[in-house]
Write a protein that holds these residues in place. Structure first.
Motif, short mmCIF file in Angstrom:
data_model
loop_
_atom_site.label_atom_id
_atom_site.label_comp_id
_atom_site.label_asym_id
_atom_site.label_seq_id
_atom_site.Cartn_x
_atom_site.Cartn_y
_atom_site.Cartn_z
N THR A 188 0.62 -1.03 0.06
CA THR A 188 0.02 -0.13 -0.01
C THR A 188 1.08 1.92 -0.09
O THR A 188 0.31 2.39 0.01
CB THR A 188 -0.75 0.25 1.16
N LEU A 189 2.23 1.12 0.29
CA LEU A 189 2.88 1.99 -0.24
C LEU A 189 3.11 3.14 -1.88
O LEU A 189 2.65 2.34 -2.57
CB LEU A 189 4.18 1.30 0.11
N CYS A 190 3.05 3.90 -1.56
CA CYS A 190 3.06 5.15 -2.54
C CYS A 190 3.99 4.85 -4.05
O CYS A 190 5.20 3.64 -3.87
CB CYS A 190 3.27 6.74 -2.47
N ALA A 191 3.28 4.73 -5.12
CA ALA A 191 4.27 4.02 -6.36
C ALA A 191 4.89 4.82 -6.57
O ALA A 191 5.88 5.70 -6.28
CB ALA A 191 3.05 4.15 -7.40
N GLY A 192 6.29 3.96 -6.96
CA GLY A 192 7.57 4.48 -6.45
C GLY A 192 8.81 4.83 -5.58
O GLY A 192 9.28 4.98 -6.06
N CYS A 193 8.00 4.19 -4.28
CA CYS A 193 8.64 3.80 -3.25
C CYS A 193 9.59 3.22 -3.12
O CYS A 193 9.55 2.29 -3.16
CB CYS A 193 7.84 4.11 -1.87
N GLY A 194 10.75 4.06 -2.71
CA GLY A 194 12.35 3.11 -2.63
C GLY A 194 11.97 1.82 -1.82
O GLY A 194 12.74 0.92 -1.93
N HIS A 195 11.25 1.88 -0.98
CA HIS A 195 10.76 1.28 0.05
C HIS A 195 10.31 -0.31 -0.62
O HIS A 195 10.38 -1.67 0.25
CB HIS A 195 10.16 1.90 0.83
N ASP A 196 9.92 -0.59 -1.76
CA ASP A 196 9.36 -1.26 -2.48
C ASP A 196 9.86 -2.27 -3.03
O ASP A 196 9.91 -2.70 -2.97
CB ASP A 196 7.95 -1.03 -3.29
N MET A 201 16.02 1.81 6.00
CA MET A 201 15.28 2.48 4.86
C MET A 201 15.14 4.07 5.05
O MET A 201 14.12 4.52 5.40
CB MET A 201 13.62 1.75 4.62
N ASN A 202 16.41 5.01 4.17
CA ASN A 202 16.74 6.18 4.90
C ASN A 202 15.95 7.25 4.21
O ASN A 202 16.97 6.78 2.38
CB ASN A 202 17.97 6.14 5.16
N ASN A 203 14.90 7.73 3.59
CA ASN A 203 14.62 8.87 2.97
C ASN A 203 14.68 10.09 3.85
O ASN A 203 14.91 10.80 3.38
CB ASN A 203 12.88 8.23 2.90
N GLY A 204 15.67 10.09 4.44
CA GLY A 204 15.52 11.38 5.33
C GLY A 204 14.56 12.66 5.25
O GLY A 204 14.77 13.62 5.74
N CYS A 205 14.04 12.26 5.67
CA CYS A 205 11.87 12.34 6.14
C CYS A 205 11.26 11.15 7.30
O CYS A 205 11.39 10.35 6.88
CB CYS A 205 11.83 12.73 5.17
N TYR A 206 10.41 11.93 7.56
CA TYR A 206 8.73 11.03 8.38
C TYR A 206 8.31 10.83 7.37
O TYR A 206 7.21 11.07 7.00
CB TYR A 206 8.23 11.88 9.45
N GLY A 207 8.27 10.21 6.50
CA GLY A 207 7.00 9.56 5.57
C GLY A 207 5.54 9.28 5.70
O GLY A 207 4.73 10.41 5.47
N CYS A 263 11.75 9.04 -0.86
CA CYS A 263 10.44 8.98 -0.79
C CYS A 263 9.56 9.82 -1.56
O CYS A 263 10.77 11.01 -2.19
CB CYS A 263 9.98 9.86 0.61
N VAL A 264 8.97 9.26 -2.83
CA VAL A 264 8.53 9.98 -4.44
C VAL A 264 7.16 10.88 -4.02
O VAL A 264 7.05 11.88 -4.15
CB VAL A 264 8.28 8.92 -5.28
N THR A 265 6.95 10.48 -2.70
CA THR A 265 5.96 11.52 -2.14
C THR A 265 6.64 12.92 -1.76
O THR A 265 6.47 14.04 -1.95
CB THR A 265 5.30 10.99 -1.19
N PHE A 266 6.90 13.12 -0.44
CA PHE A 266 7.77 14.26 -0.12
C PHE A 266 9.19 14.36 -0.04
O PHE A 266 9.83 15.58 0.67
CB PHE A 266 7.07 13.95 1.48
N ASN A 267 10.07 13.99 -0.38
CA ASN A 267 11.49 13.95 -0.41
C ASN A 267 12.35 13.68 -1.38
O ASN A 267 12.88 12.87 -1.56
CB ASN A 267 12.20 13.45 0.68
N ASN A 268 11.75 14.12 -3.06
CA ASN A 268 11.97 13.74 -3.94
C ASN A 268 12.60 15.20 -4.83
O ASN A 268 12.50 14.65 -6.24
CB ASN A 268 11.57 12.60 -5.37
N ASN A 269 11.80 16.08 -3.84
CA ASN A 269 12.52 17.17 -5.18
C ASN A 269 14.19 17.61 -5.56
O ASN A 269 14.66 17.65 -4.56
CB ASN A 269 12.10 18.74 -3.93
N PRO A 270 13.77 18.76 -6.06
CA PRO A 270 15.78 19.52 -6.66
C PRO A 270 15.91 20.18 -4.99
O PRO A 270 15.09 20.42 -4.62
CB PRO A 270 15.10 20.29 -7.36
#
Ligand SMILES: Cc1ncc(C[n+]2csc(CCOP(=O)(O)OP(=O)(O)O)c2C)c(N)n1
Ligand code: SF4
Length: 350
Positions: free
Chosen positions: A31-39, A137-143, A217-224
């Motif tokens: 149920t994670l977002c499509a493209g999430c690194g965790h998957d 699973m390190n995405n630098g944020c609290y997804g 985290c494609v939803t909250f931390n994948n920005n330039p």
């Protein structure tokens, strides 16, 4: 939205030595977002366990709270699992491991779960060298709570909303090495070729095996401006070595030049083959691993691969000389040695 997964499997799907096809190692539909690194990491775990011929009922999956900590639901449905409290996975893992050393303990955590609320538990499980895999699973944020900066977000990294992180990042791999971790590796969710053998090696290591995997985290931390985005990581990754995992008696011949390759014999007879790429780094030397990481950080590089391994690791069971039998199989004869043995023990303490 209803998700349906087909139960059809092609009859020619390859089977491992236990006779299982890879889908036997999968979990529920993610149920994670499509493209999430965790998957992608979950997919690598499935592949590693299938290739290693692991019996799923011999694995205990443990986690805290977060999108990352939901991950154990998405691999190894036929294993034991305990989704604990935020940051408290290490104490649950320690208790379970001490009660039964016969399982593979596979812990999954997030950078929030480990580097903030769980830091107190993390440092102690490292220094005790508990025999487990601990994967962040390190995405630098609290997804899960909508993308706040975590303690592993780099200073100067920009959030999706445009604010700049003012604080220095906690480097979990350096910390783990400093605290005495006996296996430390870094990887990237987008590099399954590197991640899969590292996972296998971690599962075969006797002691605390730490894997810090950058997992955008494609939803909250994948920005330039973010230093944990797919683009940034791809541009800054620097591999220390290629790692092959060689099962017992199945040596694969490759064309590495002599002298470049280290063969690490694991306690069960399998081998990790490490092909070093960085000349000024020795994975058997803690100080060398630390300085390679410092040098990489100064150049804004993300060092990946097996960073450090202690081949003579003694896990917590060896240190404490605990029972080899799972505690629930001990009988009264084991547990009650009789009054003469107790008298002897008491008199030795007088
Ligand atoms: C005791 C407690 N405090 C706070 C929370 C709220 N909370 C849930 S997940 C989370 C952080 C998740 O971040 P991370 O561990 O990095 O996982 P991610 O979702 O990014 O994979 C927080 C603060 C909670 N569930 N329990
Ligand atoms: S919010 Fe981020 S970490 Fe959570 S599932 Fe979505 S992409 Fe993954």
């Amino acid at each position: 939205m209803t998700y349906v997964r087909s139960t059809f499997r092609h009859p020619a799907l390859p089977k491992n030595d236990l006779g299982y096809t890879v889908d036997y190692y999968e979990g529920s539909l993610s149920t994670l977002c499509a493209g999430c690194g965790h998957d992608s990491i979950n997919a690598a775990i499935v592949e590693a366990c299938w290739e290693l011929n692991i019996e799923p009922h011999k694995v205990a999956k443990l986690s805290g709270i977060g999108c990352s900590s939901k991950s154990p639901a998405y691999f190894l449905s036929n294993s034991h699992g305990f989704n604990s409290v935020h940051g408290r996975m290490p104490s649950v893992a320690t208790g379970a491991n001490l009660a039964n050393r016969d399982l593979i303990y596979f812990g999954v955590s997030g950078d929030g779960d480990t580097a903030s609320i769980g830091m107190g538990q993390f440092v102690h499980v490292v220094r005790r060298n508990l025999n487990m895999v601990y994967l962040v699973m390190n995405n630098g944020c609290y997804g899960l709570t909508k993308g706040q900066d975590s303690a592993t977000a780099d200073a100067g990294s920009k959030s999706k909303a445009g604010s700049v992180n003012l604080f220095e990042a906690i480097d979990l791999s350096s910390l783990a090495i400093e605290l005495g971790a006996t296996f430390v590796a870094q990887s990237f969710s987008g590099d399954k070729e590197q991640l899969t053998p590292l996972l296998k090696a971690a599962m075969k290591h006797k002691g605390f095996a730490f894997l810090n995997v950058i997992s955008p985290c494609v939803t909250f931390n994948n920005n330039p401006g973010s230093t944990k985005s797919y683009d940034y990581v791809r541009e800054h990754v620097e591999a220390t070595a290629t790692v092959d995992f060689v099962p017992i008696m199945r040596e694969i011949i490759t064309n590495y030049e002599a002298g470049d390759v280290n063969h690490l014999l694991m306690h069960d007879g399998t081998t990790i083959r490490l092909h070093k790429l960085a000349k000024d780094w020795d994975p058997f030397d803690r100080a060398s691993a630390m300085s390679a990481m410092h040098r990489a950080r100064a150049k804004d590089e993300i060092l990946t691969g097996l960073l450090y391994i202690d081949e003579n690791s003694k896990d917590l069971h060896q240190v404490l000389n605990t029972s080899e039998e799972p505690l629930n199989t001990l009988t009264e004869t084991h547990l009650c040695p009789g009054s003469s043995a107790l008298d002897k023990l008491n008199s030795s303490l007088r």
